[in-house]
Scaffold this active site. Structure first.
Site, PDB file in Angstrom:
ATOM      1  N   LYS B  26       0.836  -1.201   0.000  1.00 24.36           N
ATOM      2  CA  LYS B  26       0.000   0.000   0.000  1.00 24.36           C
ATOM      3  C   LYS B  26       0.871   1.251   0.000  1.00 24.36           C
ATOM      4  CE  LYS B  26      -3.788   0.094   2.647  1.00 24.36           C
ATOM      5  NZ  LYS B  26      -5.049   0.479   1.947  1.00 24.36           N
ATOM      6  N   ARG B  96      -3.481   2.718   8.611  1.00 26.14           N
ATOM      7  CA  ARG B  96      -3.738   1.418   7.970  1.00 26.14           C
ATOM      8  C   ARG B  96      -2.463   0.581   7.946  1.00 26.14           C
ATOM      9  NH1 ARG B  96      -6.885   4.601   4.198  1.00 26.14           N
ATOM     10  NH2 ARG B  96      -9.046   3.851   4.101  1.00 26.14           N
ATOM     11  N   GLY B 105      -8.325  -7.512   4.380  1.00 27.26           N
ATOM     12  CA  GLY B 105      -9.148  -7.640   5.577  1.00 27.26           C
ATOM     13  C   GLY B 105      -8.395  -8.160   6.776  1.00 27.26           C
ATOM     14  N   MET B 107      -5.606  -6.927   8.237  1.00 28.26           N
ATOM     15  CA  MET B 107      -5.004  -5.960   9.128  1.00 28.26           C
ATOM     16  C   MET B 107      -6.035  -4.883   9.462  1.00 28.26           C
ATOM     17  SD  MET B 107      -2.160  -7.396   9.359  1.00 28.26           S
ATOM     18  CE  MET B 107      -1.425  -6.170  10.403  1.00 28.26           C
ATOM     19  N   ARG B 352      -3.182  -1.377  -6.405  1.00 21.67           N
ATOM     20  CA  ARG B 352      -2.369  -2.584  -6.240  1.00 21.67           C
ATOM     21  C   ARG B 352      -2.702  -3.524  -7.399  1.00 21.67           C
ATOM     22  NH1 ARG B 352      -5.554  -5.163  -0.989  1.00 21.67           N
ATOM     23  NH2 ARG B 352      -7.596  -5.202  -1.969  1.00 21.67           N
ATOM     24  N   HIS B 468     -15.613  -9.243   1.436  1.00 23.56           N
ATOM     25  CA  HIS B 468     -14.551 -10.123   1.936  1.00 23.56           C
ATOM     26  C   HIS B 468     -14.660 -11.523   1.341  1.00 23.56           C
ATOM     27  CE1 HIS B 468     -12.712 -12.900   4.916  1.00 23.56           C
ATOM     28  NE2 HIS B 468     -11.772 -11.958   4.927  1.00 23.56           N
ATOM     29  N   ARG B 574      -0.044 -47.159 -13.463  1.00 26.40           N
ATOM     30  CA  ARG B 574       0.006 -48.034 -12.287  1.00 26.40           C
ATOM     31  C   ARG B 574      -0.830 -49.268 -12.564  1.00 26.40           C
ATOM     32  NH1 ARG B 574      -0.923 -42.283  -9.727  1.00 26.40           N
ATOM     33  NH2 ARG B 574      -2.066 -42.371 -11.681  1.00 26.40           N
ATOM     34  N   ARG B 630       4.362 -49.275 -15.085  1.00 22.71           N
ATOM     35  CA  ARG B 630       5.011 -49.796 -13.876  1.00 22.71           C
ATOM     36  C   ARG B 630       4.440 -51.162 -13.543  1.00 22.71           C
ATOM     37  NH1 ARG B 630       4.210 -46.667  -8.342  1.00 22.71           N
ATOM     38  NH2 ARG B 630       2.156 -47.600  -8.513  1.00 22.71           N
ATOM     39  N   GLU B 758      12.909 -44.592  -5.979  1.00 23.92           N
ATOM     40  CA  GLU B 758      12.030 -44.163  -4.895  1.00 23.92           C
ATOM     41  C   GLU B 758      12.553 -44.589  -3.535  1.00 23.92           C
ATOM     42  OE1 GLU B 758       8.168 -46.038  -5.525  1.00 23.92           O
ATOM     43  OE2 GLU B 758       9.129 -47.657  -6.645  1.00 23.92           O
ATOM     44  N   SER B 777      12.712 -42.999 -13.327  1.00 23.24           N
ATOM     45  CA  SER B 777      11.594 -42.111 -13.048  1.00 23.24           C
ATOM     46  C   SER B 777      11.547 -41.923 -11.536  1.00 23.24           C
ATOM     47  CB  SER B 777      10.300 -42.742 -13.555  1.00 23.24           C
ATOM     48  OG  SER B 777       9.216 -41.911 -13.256  1.00 23.24           O
ATOM     49  N   GLY B 779      10.206 -41.528  -8.185  1.00 20.15           N
ATOM     50  CA  GLY B 779       8.937 -41.693  -7.472  1.00 20.15           C
ATOM     51  C   GLY B 779       9.049 -40.930  -6.165  1.00 20.15           C
ATOM     52  N   THR B 780       8.822 -39.631  -6.247  1.00 19.27           N
ATOM     53  CA  THR B 780       9.126 -38.786  -5.088  1.00 19.27           C
ATOM     54  C   THR B 780       8.104 -38.925  -3.959  1.00 19.27           C
ATOM     55  OG1 THR B 780       8.147 -36.974  -6.331  1.00 19.27           O
ATOM     56  CG2 THR B 780      10.537 -37.109  -6.293  1.00 19.27           C
ATOM     57  N   ASN B 781       6.971 -39.555  -4.215  1.00 20.69           N
ATOM     58  CA  ASN B 781       6.059 -39.810  -3.085  1.00 20.69           C
ATOM     59  C   ASN B 781       6.735 -40.742  -2.081  1.00 20.69           C
ATOM     60  OD1 ASN B 781       4.240 -38.430  -4.608  1.00 20.69           O
ATOM     61  ND2 ASN B 781       2.909 -40.166  -5.033  1.00 20.69           N
ATOM     62  N   ASP B 782       7.131 -41.911  -2.577  1.00 22.26           N
ATOM     63  CA  ASP B 782       7.747 -42.884  -1.675  1.00 22.26           C
ATOM     64  C   ASP B 782       9.129 -42.408  -1.239  1.00 22.26           C
ATOM     65  OD1 ASP B 782       5.555 -44.391  -1.753  1.00 22.26           O
ATOM     66  OD2 ASP B 782       6.414 -46.101  -2.786  1.00 22.26           O
ATOM     67  N   CYS B 844       7.694 -38.799 -11.496  1.00 23.06           N
ATOM     68  CA  CYS B 844       6.291 -39.193 -11.622  1.00 23.06           C
ATOM     69  C   CYS B 844       5.567 -39.185 -10.287  1.00 23.06           C
ATOM     70  CB  CYS B 844       6.187 -40.564 -12.272  1.00 23.06           C
ATOM     71  SG  CYS B 844       6.916 -41.876 -11.287  1.00 23.06           S
ATOM     72  N   TYR B 864      11.733 -34.962 -18.263  1.00 26.03           N
ATOM     73  CA  TYR B 864      10.291 -34.736 -18.265  1.00 26.03           C
ATOM     74  C   TYR B 864       9.729 -34.777 -16.851  1.00 26.03           C
ATOM     75  CZ  TYR B 864       9.702 -39.773 -17.545  1.00 26.03           C
ATOM     76  OH  TYR B 864       9.744 -41.034 -17.031  1.00 26.03           O
TER      77      TYR B 864
END
Lengths: 901, 901
Positions: B26, B96, B105, B107, B352, B468, B574, B630, B758, B777, B779-782, B844, B864
């Site tokens: 602001k 303000r 809203g 602050m 803004r 709001h 899968r 897989r 993984e 590939s 497997g970033t979850n596991d 993946c 990829y």
């Protein structure tokens, strides 16, 4: 041109003991003995490289092999002045396997090879003993038929049985030359019937059949099993030894025997061994006749009436005793010998490093240093640290009541109780189900290896101290009573009869492998008393090691035992173990069931005095030594009631409605508790738990200090840290508690705060975490689980297959996976020291007591290892060995440590 | 001396828009506008550094601050020709907050500051309007009392209500100057009663009270929550803006309003906004009176009768429209403006960057490129990839039956169905339990932020398009219908009344945020049609990105959708998802229950044709593109029957005794299934499973090739590899199957074999594994689960606390933990390329669709990313942004990518 065949013997000797990898253990030592001028029947060794070639090329031989074998055979004929296949003066040979390391009984042997309908007559002439000649011939057909041609040995036994029935003869010894001749004819008919082919008459065909059988036996299941258990790579292969025959069964001036240059059970420096008069070598090892002692001393020890060799054949004995002394001096180690006496002439058939009990190994190593044979460092390197386990495990309480049913030979020391099983398979099954079993057999054979490995103890009714059961059990460190001849072990009916008593499958037996006693029921055990040799060796080890050795302990009993075993502090005190106590678990559960901080604090308040007392006692026992206390680690639900009865009890005592108990139980259930709400995550979400524990630690430490006058610096260990931020928050909390306690008590003490490194993320960000830690303790159990993505609780379904496939060489929970987990540990050690040069580094996973893992720890320069109390001596020795090897080789790189170990 | 205070205005203007970090959004924009010569009431900004100092120093101010404020205030007095606290010509100010980024809203604001019993008279004189002056005074006391002194605003409302009851007046507008004077007196009494102190009469005390209130509000829970949701670091702090008051409520020639330079919902290029005549600014935002449209066009669009500003105040409107064009040209972006008209004079109170819907953002970005305002790259960088989600989610099916109960304002586009809840808390609770909810409120307030975030949709009965609820919902991308005035929403009685219909808590409502329709019951949805702007932007993105974008899909439906969204192949199919089909699960279960290989093969034989058909269809859909399949990954027990009924059914159909079923179920139970017998471990222990799958893949691929004439190269992916040995064994098995199939069919195709990376161990030994892999590939979850030792299924108990403590900045399962997991991925990419330069690398895990994670992937040069179908466009854009940023900055190092993202 590659040399595939190496001769040995007086006239032509191509090898020596440095060529073990190429010639195998047996082959290289035959050459070495020949080189020393000892009487070795000449022969030749086909190298292990041929075995490798054989399997790499669809089971076919290198082109040059045939020619080289012919040449070597000719040299043997020359020396023996006999001719292979000659009808008047035939050369007979034995064909034996010989891998790099001794694999007792695992590889098949053929004796008397070269006999056929023609040459048997030559043997008859040469020996002047028709019965001997035809007996030898039938033995050959039987052995060759079994081992090479795959004919069931029962088929042959049946022929003899029938012959005896028909002729009314009782013993094999009653059978005459004519009888054996008839039997030979029937044997040949059996072979033709069973295999569809006549028994090979051509000695050359016999020879190549036997050579191939040796190579083929490298890949039979029992060999594969043995290699798996003993971690022998398949790629090593076996050599084949072809050696001219000598005969211990040509009459009463003949004998055959097995000996150790010192007693392999106790290590005592006297000539230990057994022999049989008028017998072939296999008769001793197979345990079919109970052999006689070599020496008078030995005979008296065993209380035997049968004359010793020293007494019955003093001349040859003297010669043998000289060989013994010469070989031990030459090899600087205890030797295991095989010999044959043919018509008063001694022949050496084998020498190798003697397998021995841990107790014997200790005594021999210490004695040999004192005799000036070896150095202290050589002595230290010569003891397998794992083998000390045998010395440290309980023995039978001499004051306990023992219901002794019989006494056999004390074949492998130690004591064991367990359920009676009668087959190797059953032993495995029951052990996998968590039972302890005693494997009971008339005698064991290589097929029993897996079951022997699984059993707590082994009992046989036949065979001597060098029988298969005895040798293998000593190698495994498993307690064994052999040759308990009063027992009738009926493996089909599954009973053991001892006089009028009957023991059934599933009954409990206790064995004392040091006395040979067999007892019905379980017998109390006591701690072993360690010999002076043990103390001496440990002292040498302590003088040579760089790393400290601590213990993982939380009970006063364990802590005291560990301190006696030489632990230099506690590396891991698992505080949660203190919570499982029946008297406390109710309070712990109430703490968990609290739904708000106030209730939780109230429950913790009740636990505080108990934890404080625990710590005070531990600090007192470890007075003056460091004690690492790990704050609460496991998921809370581990403490919760699970059975219906437990749940009811808890709900009633706590006054919490059942419904609510059930709800909380389901809330606390986790899919993967190993990766769940545990470790420092508990400290972050319920700070009051760690606050209580920290208070108990500091108050307990002050209490112990007041009592002993000596300060013990507590090391507060925060588990399962993954980020520096976690440690910052929890370190601050611990420091606040310490400040409060010190202010309240008007007294302070030194303490440090560090973390268990047990997550890959912690290893990767160790440089950050080390900025907030005074020490790292590698929790390699959990680090192995996360790095390999392998739950120790669930791995049983696939880990055996993995080790079987060689995917992991060893169980990675027993021996650190150096390439994977080890790399992370190395990264973390490096990262931690980069930002905190003074950081203390140790390991407290199970691997802290594994020699190969300890060598890895040395290679990355950790400050200490910590292991269970009974492994402390093992770790002390392993650490010394690692120091010696490290200095000898320069620091091995981590990746090489595994191979070197 | 540090400069803590920056003036803005015509005469003295210290700042500009480049100083956002110091002056807040602001403040810097007020200075920028003043610099552009726009009519900005003068004032000054207290910097964000003061906020940081304030919290770093126990809530105290820098010494120099007071003097600098006095000086700046004097400059304002000078320009305004009025004096703060002066009884005849008083300067009034607003106070303000203003953080770096807009926090609508969140602050607190105080208007009319400087009024007291003396200065009110000056205001009366200056304005010539006693009612206005006393109304302003009471507004000030009310606002200040609430915001600064913490007096509940109900206390003040009660005073007015009572006054109206006693006087019989209906509306606030009926109250006279005298009435407000009485109320002022009562207000002051309320303050004294509630706080124990008189209302501060001293304008200086008022000013510092308000400044402190702004700084204090930085740390109130709702601000903390907002920052958490929007990932705003606490360390940024807020600035305070003190600005001379202008009045939109001085009569009918006054007004106040909020505007966007283009339509923030559609992006259409017309002047969009609302105003209220004779009102103060807060009246518009608070949504108490329904405001009127700025333009005729807008009025007609909304079907309103109330005159637009364009019609009622054409002169001022023209001036405002010029400001609009000037600002947009200057900022090169859509602006969100606040203005006040005091007696016909325009004042700009804020500009803004305008929050907009994704649809609008797209249109605006594309239009601005066409208008020559910005470049294609700027356009690409300007779209938050996450926001595309809004465009891709289903809308209501126009053909579906809709039970419309009312129509409100289309405040935030999209469609949502869910259970009615009436409180933010309930919305959170039910959402955590997996419910979808619609949050229904008369109007929303900052306290509702958490619940709005949790809900699927938001419905209010009051407030306009800039209320709001509307502003926040658009920012969140949550569907919202606002100002549905026909509804009576009773949050206490928990009912909604619409005419004669009553909707209760728990009933299902559907909202259409694009039309404003509110429907009872769930309504069918359809895929959105994407605008041409979307296509244009995606085309630009495709032209700028280096990484390919694939999708995770196994059903034909998903695969088709993904291909339409621009997926360039399948990165993760899968196969186990194909097994869960009701029609097949019986066969799968029989396969698992088989106790020997033959039975298992028989069951697999039944599954083969089904898997082959699955693959054939998938390859057909993805014709010409790569498809990574897989092999079976989850623990077998996931497929097993669990409920009593399922177990009974299975046992009966399979003809297996109950006992046996139960036994097998318990055998398959695992303590930590995530770390158990799954992934390639199934392939090692039950090779026939993978053989069947490989056969189905190759046969299916040949089938698809025959049909489409185009070859699809299958990429066979082995999951959960930890060692090269595993991959060697399984690769060989796959190759054998391929060779068999090709021989049987007399036809071949290209294929490759690779692995999912993984496990930490796989990353650490990637150099070895890459020698046997054509692709990795990630497997970033596991990999996140194992690296952090954190089970995604169990983390809910502690992960929120972790993000709350800032231990992890973001949920590491949503956005890749670059410092930990990222380091392993980087190690693996490096290791893999070291030994296999041509290896293809992709990701993946869920992170493949997360923009920050995608930037990390770009930084380590992956080939990829692969993500769920609906995230494909997000990934395409994020990949383009990563390329642009990467080139702009040089390749950022992995560790920096997180910060940059």
């Amino acid at each position: 041109m590659t040399k595939w065949v190496y001769s040995f013997g007086k006239d032509k000797n191509d090898g020596d003991s440095s060529m073990r990898n190429l010639l195998g253990g047996k082959g290289c030592n035959l050459a070495e003995m020949a080189g020393l001028g000892l009487p070795v029947p000449p022969g030749f060794t086909i190298t292990t490289e041929v075995c490798t070639q054989y399997y790499d090329n669809d089971q076919s031989y290198p082109d040059e092999l045939k020619g080289q074998v012919e040449e070597a055979l000719a040299a043997v004929e020359n020396q023996m002045n006999a001719k292979f296949g000659d009808s008047s003066n035939p050369l007979l040979v034995s064909v034996r396997s010989g891998a790099r390391v001794s694999m007792p009984g695992m590889m098949d042997t053929v004796l008397n090879l070269g006999l056929n309908d023609e040459t048997v007559k030559g043997l008859e002439e040469q020996s002047g003993d028709a019965r001997f000649a035809w007996d030898s011939y039938r033995r050959f057909i039987q052995m060759y038929g079994d081992v090479v041609l795959g004919v069931d040995h029962h088929e042959f036994e049946e022929v003899i049985d029938r012959y005896k029935r028909e002729t009314g003869l009782r013993q094999d010894t009653d059978i005459t030359a004519e009888g054996w001749k008839e039997i030979v004819a029937e044997y040949k008919a059996v072979v033709e019937r069973e295999t569809g082919n006549p028994f090979p008459n051509d000695p050359q065909e016999q020879l190549w059949g036997a050579i191939s059988a040796v190579f083929k036996s490298w890949m039979v299941p029992r060999a594969i099993t043995y290699r798996k258990i003993h971690e022998i790579p398949e790629s090593w292969g076996t050599a084949v030894n072809v050696q001219s025959m000598v005969f211990g069964n040509m009459g009463e001036d003949c004998s055959t025997g097995v000996a150790f240059t010192r007693d392999p059970s106790t290590g005592e420096n006297y000539f230990y061994g057994e022999y049989l008069i008028n017998a072939q070598g296999e008769d001793v090892v197979a345990g079919i006749r109970t052999p006689q002692s070599l020496t008078k001393q030995g005979r008296e020890k065993e209380g035997s009436d049968l004359p010793s060799m020293e007494e019955s054949m003093p001349e040859v004995f003297k010669q043998l005793d000289e060989v013994r002394l010469k070989l031990e001096k030459h090899y600087k180690d205890v030797q295991d010998l095989e010999f044959t006496v043919q018509k008063g002439n001694l022949f050496m058939l084998q020498t190798r490093s003697g397998k021995r009990t841990a107790k014997a190994a200790l005594k021999i190593a210490v004695d040999m240093v004192e005799e000036g044979l070896i150095t202290q460092e050589e002595a230290l390197l010569r003891i397998d640290p794992q083998s000390l386990d045998q010395l440290l495990h309980p023995t039978l309480d001499p004051k306990a009541n023992k219901d002794v049913v019989t006494k056999g030979l004390p074949a492998s020391p130690g004591a064991a109780s367990g359920k009676v099983v009668f087959s190797s398979e059953e032993a495995e099954i029951q052990t996998n189900q968590g039972e302890k079993v005693i494997l009971c057999r008339q005698e064991t054979s290589p097929e029993d290896i897996s079951g022997m490995h699984a059993a707590q103890g082994i009992l046989t009714s036949r065979g001597g101290m060098t029988s298969h059961a005895a040798v293998v059990a000593r190698g495994m460190g498993t307690c064994c009573v052999a040759g308990a001849g009063e027992l009738h072990i009926d493996v089909v009916g599954k009973t053991i009869t001892a006089g009028d008593r009957t023991i059934k499958e599933g009954d409990i037996l206790t064995l004392d492998g040091s006395t040979g006693e067999v007892m019905v029921g379980a017998v109390d055990t006591i701690q072993p008393e360690l010999s002076g040799d043990f103390g001496t060796l440990m002292e040498w080890a302590d003088g040579r090691r760089r790393m400290k050795v601590r213990t993982n302990a939380e009970t006063p009993l364990d802590a005291k035992a560990a301190r006696e075993f030489g632990a230099e502090g506690i590396g891991l005190c698992r505080t949660e173990h203190m919570f499982f106590d029946q008297a406390r678990i109710q309070n712990v559960r109430e703490m968990i069931f609290a739904t708000n901080e106030a209730d939780r604090r109230a429950a913790l308040e009740k636990l505080l005095p108990e934890q404080r007392a625990d710590f005070a006692e531990l600090f007192e026992i470890m007075s003056g030594l460091p004690v690492t206390v790990r704050l609460l680690d496991p998921p809370l639900h581990e403490f919760l009631p699970h059975s219906q009865e437990d749940i009811d009890n808890f709900a009633q005592v706590a006054g919490i409605p059942h419904e609510k108990v059930r709800l909380r139980l389901s809330e606390l259930h986790e899919t993967n508790p190993m990766l769940g709400h545990r470790g420092c995550r508990l400290g972050i979400t319920f700070p009051e738990i760690y606050e209580m524990q920290a208070r108990a630690i500091f108050e307990g430490a002050l209490e112990a200090k007041a009592k002993t006058g000596q300060s013990t610096a507590p090391e507060v260990m925060i588990p399962l840290i993954g980020t520096q931020a976690e440690l910052d928050i929890l370190r601050k909390a611990v420091e606040n508690v310490a400040a409060s306690v010190f202010e309240e008590k008007g007294e302070t003490l030194e303490y440090s705060v560090g973390t268990m490194i047990e997550l890959p993320r912690a290893c990767l960000t160790a440089d950050e975490i080390a900025q907030s830690a005074d020490f790292f303790s590698f929790g390699t159990n959990d680090l192995t689980q996360t790095t390999l993505g392998m739950s120790r609780d669930d791995a049983a379904n696939f880990l055996p297959a993995y080790v079987g496939h060689g995917i992991y060489e060893r169980d990675p929970f027993a021996s650190l996976d150096v390439d994977g987990v080890g790399r992370l540990v190395e990264l973390a050690a490096h990262g931690g020291r980069q930002t905190n040069a003074g950081i203390k580094l140790g390991i407290c996973g199970e691997h802290g007591g594994d020699p190969a893992s300890i060598q890895f720890c040395e290679s990355i320069n950790l400050d200490y290892v910590s292991c269970s109390p009974y492994r402390v001596p093992i770790a002390r020795l392993a650490a010394a060995q690692a120091s010696i090897k490290g200095e000898g080789l320069g620091k091995p790189k981590a990746a090489e440590a595994k191979k070197a170990a």
